[in-house]
Design an enzyme around this catalytic site. Structure first.
Site, PDB file in Angstrom:
ATOM      1  N   ASP A 261      27.948  -7.589  40.944  1.00 54.14           N
ATOM      2  CA  ASP A 261      27.424  -7.629  39.565  1.00 54.14           C
ATOM      3  C   ASP A 261      28.548  -7.962  38.576  1.00 54.14           C
ATOM      4  O   ASP A 261      28.382  -8.768  37.668  1.00 54.14           O
ATOM      5  CB  ASP A 261      26.684  -6.342  39.177  1.00 54.14           C
ATOM      6  CG  ASP A 261      27.255  -5.086  39.811  1.00 54.14           C
ATOM      7  OD1 ASP A 261      28.205  -5.190  40.605  1.00 54.14           O
ATOM      8  OD2 ASP A 261      26.761  -3.986  39.508  1.00 54.14           O
TER       9      ASP A 261
ATOM     10  N   TYR B 184      19.237 -12.262  55.362  1.00 50.70           N
ATOM     11  CA  TYR B 184      18.557 -13.476  55.808  1.00 50.70           C
ATOM     12  C   TYR B 184      18.269 -13.459  57.307  1.00 50.70           C
ATOM     13  O   TYR B 184      17.786 -14.442  57.856  1.00 50.70           O
ATOM     14  CB  TYR B 184      19.402 -14.716  55.472  1.00 50.70           C
ATOM     15  CG  TYR B 184      19.456 -15.013  53.995  1.00 50.70           C
ATOM     16  CD1 TYR B 184      20.011 -14.098  53.113  1.00 50.70           C
ATOM     17  CD2 TYR B 184      18.970 -16.196  53.483  1.00 50.70           C
ATOM     18  CE1 TYR B 184      20.073 -14.348  51.757  1.00 50.70           C
ATOM     19  CE2 TYR B 184      19.022 -16.470  52.122  1.00 50.70           C
ATOM     20  CZ  TYR B 184      19.570 -15.544  51.269  1.00 50.70           C
ATOM     21  OH  TYR B 184      19.629 -15.803  49.929  1.00 50.70           O
TER      22      TYR B 184
ATOM     23  N   ASP C  63      24.519 -17.054  48.060  1.00 51.39           N
ATOM     24  CA  ASP C  63      23.397 -17.893  47.652  1.00 51.39           C
ATOM     25  C   ASP C  63      23.208 -17.808  46.136  1.00 51.39           C
ATOM     26  O   ASP C  63      23.106 -18.815  45.429  1.00 51.39           O
ATOM     27  CB  ASP C  63      22.138 -17.406  48.389  1.00 51.39           C
ATOM     28  CG  ASP C  63      20.998 -18.397  48.313  1.00 51.39           C
ATOM     29  OD1 ASP C  63      21.182 -19.472  47.718  1.00 51.39           O
ATOM     30  OD2 ASP C  63      19.911 -18.098  48.843  1.00 51.39           O
TER      31      ASP C  63
ATOM     32  N   LYS D 215      29.097  -5.316  47.588  1.00 51.64           N
ATOM     33  CA  LYS D 215      28.521  -4.196  46.837  1.00 51.64           C
ATOM     34  C   LYS D 215      28.779  -2.947  47.696  1.00 51.64           C
ATOM     35  O   LYS D 215      27.862  -2.182  48.017  1.00 51.64           O
ATOM     36  CB  LYS D 215      27.014  -4.461  46.609  1.00 51.64           C
ATOM     37  CG  LYS D 215      26.323  -3.470  45.712  1.00 51.64           C
ATOM     38  CD  LYS D 215      26.457  -3.779  44.238  1.00 51.64           C
ATOM     39  CE  LYS D 215      25.861  -2.679  43.393  1.00 51.64           C
ATOM     40  NZ  LYS D 215      26.104  -2.853  41.949  1.00 51.64           N
TER      41      LYS D 215
END
Ligand code: NAI
Length: 332
Positions: free
Chosen positions: A203, A123, A227, A170
């Site tokens: 995930d 972002y 988010d 991740k």
């Protein structure tokens, strides 16, 4: 009297804001609203989506209640929500997800807090085209911001009877950026041995949340994953109409729902005001108005539990304002 910046926002923003202001007024809290505009409305009126006066008002008052602001997909001005968070270094995005009794949702008795780093990651807005057929967005993760958000999460856990923080990442793929986030969380976790800390690849976290959300207490995530997962969490309890948020900085805080401007509902006067009302409840507690906050919270819970005056997203038939009026009538 409290002075608070007010941004009604775009789309359903003005409708849910009006409902919320009526409830705050009925609870007897005196607030001098310093009303300013941002987003599409400001772009149309002043040719700029974040006017200097809006920033000055927030800086002056140190606290704001804000409706959602529309950001066009793939074109137009940069997100004003993101710009405000960066401008005032609102490093923590606090998003509690708590079930209401009476709502038929996937799960009952959910009580999860998503704490999202709010200033960096993908972002940061560092992106560019490479010729016509490629584009690059740069993911920025710093030790400073990661440790700061981790400190916020663990400190919150200690002071609010929470027992576990789950870090989301991740780092198997983004070994450097997400690796640094995870390393920072682990460094901070060592200072809080009384709080359990584990980590999950994002995930897997998404699947675990849908399979067994009860294993989560506080979810601590970098900006993008936070988010996405906070919307997923909203889905577990009945939708985005129910989840409030707060953007917390050092000396400035902006309270706003998790959801956006819901263009599909704008103008229909049926948007669920609950997320905005709950955001205002957090604002009132921040202002030291705990008693009024408690009265509103109790009435809101009763109206949802009874189910006679709820909006269509909760399978009801009431308008935004009918639900607000019912909450006012129910306040003790
Ligand atoms: P959205 O959150 O506005 O809507 C997603 C879905 O949830 C829609 O089906 C909508 O009808 C429903 N929904 C949202 N709030 C609701 C409410 N109070 N009551 C009942 N149903 C509700 O997300 P979307 O459609 O992806 O984004 C629309 C615009 O909002 C975009 O321009 C986006 O950039 C902006 N946005 C702004 C945010 C903010 O100001 N903090 C946050 C998220 C999106």
């Amino acid at each position: 009297m409290h002075k608070v910046t007010l941004i009604r926002g775009d789309g359903i923003g003005p409708e849910i804001t009006e409902a919320t202001l009526r409830i705050i007024g009925a609870a007897g809290v005196k607030i001098d609203w310093d009303e300013v505009i941002a987003g599409q409305e400001a772009e149309i009126k002043h040719g700029m989506p974040l006017p200097a006066e809006t920033k000055a008002s927030i800086a002056r008052n140190g606290v704001a209640l804000k409706g959602p602001l529309t950001t066009q997909v793939g074109k137009g001005f940069r997100s004003i929500n993101v710009a405000l968070r960066q401008e005032f270094n609102l490093f923590a995005n606090f998003r509690p997800v708590k079930s209401f009794h009476g709502i038929k949702s996937l799960f009952q008795d959910i009580d999860i807090i998503v704490i999202r780093e709010n200033t960096e990651d993908l972002y940061s807005g560092v992106e560019h085209k490479i010729g016509e057929d490629a584009a690059e967005s740069i993911k920025i993760i710093t030790r400073k911001a990661s440790e700061k958000i981790a400190e916020y999460a663990f400190n919150y856990a200690v002071h609010h009877g929470r027992h576990k923080v789950t870090a989301i990442h991740k780092a198997n793929i983004m070994k450097l950026s997400d690796g640094l986030f995870l390393e920072s969380v682990k460094t901070v976790a060592e200072r809080y041995p009384q709080i359990d800390c584990n980590d999950l690849i994002v995930d897997n976290a998404a699947m675990q949340l849908v399979l067994n959300p009860y294993q989560f207490d506080i979810i601590l995530a970098p900006n993008l994953y936070g988010d996405i997962l906070s919307d997923l969490c909203a889905g577990l309890i009945g939708g985005l109409g129910l989840t409030p948020g707060a953007n917390i900085g050092d000396g400035v805080s902006i309270f706003e729902p998790v959801h956006g401007s819901a263009p599909d509902l704008a103008g229909k006067k049926v948007a669920n005001p609950t997320a905005m009302i709950l955001s205002a409840i957090y604002l009132l507690r921040y202002l030291g108005e705990a008693k009024a906050a408690g009265r509103i919270e109790k009435a809101l819970a009763a109206i949802i539990r009874e189910g006679h005056f709820i909006t269509p997203d909760l399978n009801g038939k009431s308008s935004t304002m009918e639900m607000a009026e019912a909450i006012i009538m129910r306040m003790e």
